[in-house]
Scaffold this active site. Sequence first.
Site, short mmCIF file in Angstrom:
data_model
loop_
_atom_site.label_atom_id
_atom_site.label_comp_id
_atom_site.label_asym_id
_atom_site.label_seq_id
_atom_site.Cartn_x
_atom_site.Cartn_y
_atom_site.Cartn_z
N LYS A 76 55.74 -2.71 31.68
CA LYS A 76 56.01 -2.89 30.25
C LYS A 76 56.07 -1.57 29.49
O LYS A 76 56.70 -1.47 28.45
CB LYS A 76 54.94 -3.79 29.61
CG LYS A 76 53.57 -3.13 29.41
CD LYS A 76 52.65 -4.10 28.66
CE LYS A 76 51.30 -3.51 28.26
NZ LYS A 76 50.41 -3.18 29.40
N HIS A 205 40.60 -3.20 31.78
CA HIS A 205 41.49 -2.20 31.17
C HIS A 205 40.74 -1.66 29.96
O HIS A 205 40.37 -2.42 29.08
CB HIS A 205 42.81 -2.85 30.76
CG HIS A 205 43.88 -1.85 30.40
ND1 HIS A 205 43.67 -0.86 29.46
CD2 HIS A 205 45.13 -1.68 30.84
CE1 HIS A 205 44.77 -0.13 29.36
NE2 HIS A 205 45.68 -0.60 30.19
N GLU A 279 46.46 0.56 37.31
CA GLU A 279 47.72 0.11 36.69
C GLU A 279 48.17 1.10 35.63
O GLU A 279 48.26 0.75 34.45
CB GLU A 279 47.52 -1.26 36.04
CG GLU A 279 47.02 -2.35 36.94
CD GLU A 279 46.36 -3.48 36.15
OE1 GLU A 279 46.04 -3.32 34.96
OE2 GLU A 279 46.15 -4.55 36.75
#
Length: 413
Positions: A76, A205, A279
């Site tokens: 994204k 995250h 990530e």
Amino acid sequence: MVQLTGLQTAPGLKSKNILSLRDSSTEAIIELIQSIINCNPDVDEPFYVMDLGAIVGLFKMWNHFFKNVQPFYAVKCNPDPAFLGTMAALGAGFDCASRREIEAVLALGVAADRIIYPNPCKPESDIRLAAKVGVNLTTFDSIYELSKIKKHHPKCSLLLRLKAPDESGARIPLGTKFGALPEEVEPLLRAAKNAELTVIGVSFHVGSAATNSDTYREAIALAKSVFDVANKIGGACMRMLNIGGGFMAGTQFEETTNVIKTAIETCFSDMPELEVIAEPGRFFAETALTLAMKIIGKRVRDQLYEYWISDGIHGSLSCIKNNSADLMVMPLACYSDSDNIMCAAKVRYQSTIFGPTCDAMDTILKGELLPELEVGDWLVSPNMGAYKKSMGSGFNGFLTSDTPVYLGYSCGN
Ligand SMILES: *Cc1c(COP(=O)(O)O)cnc(C)c1O
């Protein structure tokens, strides 16, 4: 490590023109932007220059400091096919959060086992697609997600997404929306066990552009406590830690990786076989792209210089709705002042910069000190690769997805 010749044949890059860059410096990028403008004098639309060599350099940096942490690039952040193709050629995995992202990565010829699907709340049709194409790792933070996964993809391996303990240092916190609270961990793990779903680890995250590496330390300690609960309950096969994103390229990266490696060694000393993945989005994308925007309008009123440019808050600059601190514009006065590209010695005036749409909110900078610019001049913004083009809309007919991306390659990184 992949060199230019390898990249030229990579999916997403094949048949694309790769322009040569002297090096990765701002000056070299500006020279390339200048030559693109000279070749296309009638173009009004904004455009990007993406430095493939910079991405290669960042990959080397990641491998140097984070040898045992496999990166799954967060699509994204910048889904440009050339960007994805470069990451694929370099050996990254991919973090896809939707059906279209999964399809875009598969279309590059990337195998499904290099794709993870860590969106904790997924539409059922997208879960079915993941099952069909063989994307077999996802996350959850609620029992409702578990029942959807049980129904459509019962063989999928699962990571429990934790809310990171402290996101105060992040530019874009995520914890208000995602992540299980400590008291929710045990009920979630029991529900997964009862449903005979396979929990293999924990993810978190710490928020995008994290400036405080202690947050990672705290999150890793919390993750370890989840491993302990899972082992107590039984039924899970805990072997993976996903430390998410939030990384920034730059001098602080080494310190951040040291904090993380030490925390993992300390908390997981009993698990040398632990598989650690991440990530990263911004880390690979932010510094690799520079945006050029044309001045398409001008007004001078009471000593205030006002300019309209060809990109704005409904386009690549939507980030400034949250935080304008990361936007830097430099004039590239190529038409009105070709002898003085950076306008270094000029008098500066209080200036306002508007975006191109008819929305009055579409105002990009106020009180910026700039030399006098003319219609037809260009502004340049470095570090525009993360969450810029990917967040723009097509409002008012200014279609952000059409913004061209020119590719450059600087060797010697
Ligand atoms: C957005 C996102 C990322 C990427 O974050 P960066 O701050 O760009 O590194 C990684 N994982 C998840 C789950 C995300 O939502």
